[in-house]
Write an enzyme that holds these catalytic residues in place. Structure first.
Site, mmCIF file in Angstrom:
data_model
loop_
_atom_site.group_PDB
_atom_site.id
_atom_site.type_symbol
_atom_site.label_atom_id
_atom_site.label_comp_id
_atom_site.label_asym_id
_atom_site.label_seq_id
_atom_site.Cartn_x
_atom_site.Cartn_y
_atom_site.Cartn_z
ATOM 1 N N LYS A 191 -3.000 10.321 4.235
ATOM 2 C CA LYS A 191 -4.479 8.626 4.322
ATOM 3 C C LYS A 191 -4.055 7.676 3.442
ATOM 4 C CE LYS A 191 -8.393 7.311 5.996
ATOM 5 N NZ LYS A 191 -8.865 6.571 4.409
ATOM 6 N N GLU A 198 -2.873 -0.573 5.525
ATOM 7 C CA GLU A 198 -4.354 -1.306 5.972
ATOM 8 C C GLU A 198 -4.332 -2.219 4.664
ATOM 9 O OE1 GLU A 198 -8.576 -0.153 4.668
ATOM 10 O OE2 GLU A 198 -7.507 1.056 6.447
#
Length: 327
Positions: A191, A198
């Site tokens: 993550k 991102e």
């Protein structure tokens, strides 16, 4: 299954609601009594604290912590350990640093308590869209918790299957939107890299729209100036373009409401995962030029703001409800 959920913020409350919609039982607690009251009105069983929650959970108890990384999560897990019994399971669904997960898993194992880390992506949209999850922990424990993860995940939906992916040889959970990434820490590590990527994707969109907006600058020769419609450009790129994405969808939505994005300050925060990603790249001696530059751009945004920074703020608000309003 019955789950004790601690932390009913932007994501925690909706995680509880998605679980309850599928028939799971939720015992909920948050320092904000109003948040607990609101969730109990939706069907949860409220708790007055961790000790009270312990009396209301089944055996083995499942504790899901959905709090900010660092002190709040660390302190809460220590409090849980004071009331947890051997065989209980503690899940950290926030954005903790993966090395903290490795340490915690060892500490809890000494008390015969299982530890699972869940990197959770989905933001404020997860109740309806589901949550993409990257999970770390023992195979046996993760399998035991599968009904929870299967409920929270988006499911296969209408996404076209990846060409060349052989279903018989692949883990079917990945196509549903969640994976068992490896031992404790692996979920949050994956993550963490997800969030680093991102940053880079968001920065690319931000810089591109900044260049488009600035094409009407008086610094350019008059015949080279274009007054471009950013709203229409974002919209057309959403439809069939190779750079279409959910981030672009959110950008198009923000521009449609206000092409100048005046409600966003452009003071772009970072929640730690970007820096941790760069730290990991340095430890592994892997070049990460784009991701590093995107992190430094956020630091720079806190000194001077550009239109691109406002685009970043708009995207952060769109997927996570992060508010960066002009002062």
């Amino acid at each position: 299954m019955k789950i004790g959920l601690i932390g009913l913020g932007r994501m925690g409350g909706n995680i509880a609601r998605r679980l309850m919609k599928a028939g799971h039982e939720v015992v909920a607690w948050d320092r904000d009594a109003a948040a607990v009251e609101k969730l109990t009105a939706d069907g949860a069983q409220g708790a007055s604290g961790i000790a009270d929650m312990a009396t209301k959970l089944d055996s083995p108890a499942i504790w899901w912590v959905m709090l900010p990384a660092g002190g709040p999560t660390e302190d809460t897990i220590q409090q849980i350990c004071a009331d947890a019994k051997a065989g209980d399971i503690v899940i950290d669904g926030g954005n903790s640093f993966y090395k903290d997960d490795i340490r915690r898993a060892k500490e809890l194992r000494e008390k015969s308590i299982e530890y699972v880390d869940v990197g959770t992506s989905g933001g404020v949209w997860g109740l309806d869209r589901g949550y993409c999850m990257m999970i770390g922990g023992s195979e046996e424990t993760v399998r035991y918790l599968d009904p929870i993860f299967d409920t929270l995940a988006p499911g296969t939906g209408d996404i076209v299957r990846t060409p060349g992916r052989v279903a018989e040889k692949a883990d079917p959970r990945a196509e549903k939107g969640y994976i068992h990434a490896g031992p404790a820490g692996a979920g949050h590590f994956v993550k963490m890299i997800h969030n680093g990527i991102e940053y880079g994707l968001m920065q690319a969109y931000a810089e591109g729209f900044d260049i488009l907006k600035s094409k009407n600058s008086d610094k350019l020769p008059e015949d080279e100036r274009f007054d471009l419609n950013l709203t229409d450009i974002a919209e057309v790129w959403r439809r069939g373009s190779v750079i279409s994405s959910w981030l672009l969808d959110l950008t198009a939505s923000a521009l449609a409401k206000d092409e100048m994005l005046e409600q966003f300050s452009g003071h772009v925060a970072d929640s730690g995962e970007g820096q941790w990603t760069i730290d990991a790249a340095m430890e592994e001696k892997v070049p990460a030029n784009v991701l590093t530059a995107s992190l430094f751009a956020r630091y720079r945004s806190r000194v001077e703001h550009t239109f691109g920074d406002q685009v970043l703020s708009a995207m952060r608000f769109g997927f996570g409800g992060h508010t960066e309003i002009p002062q």
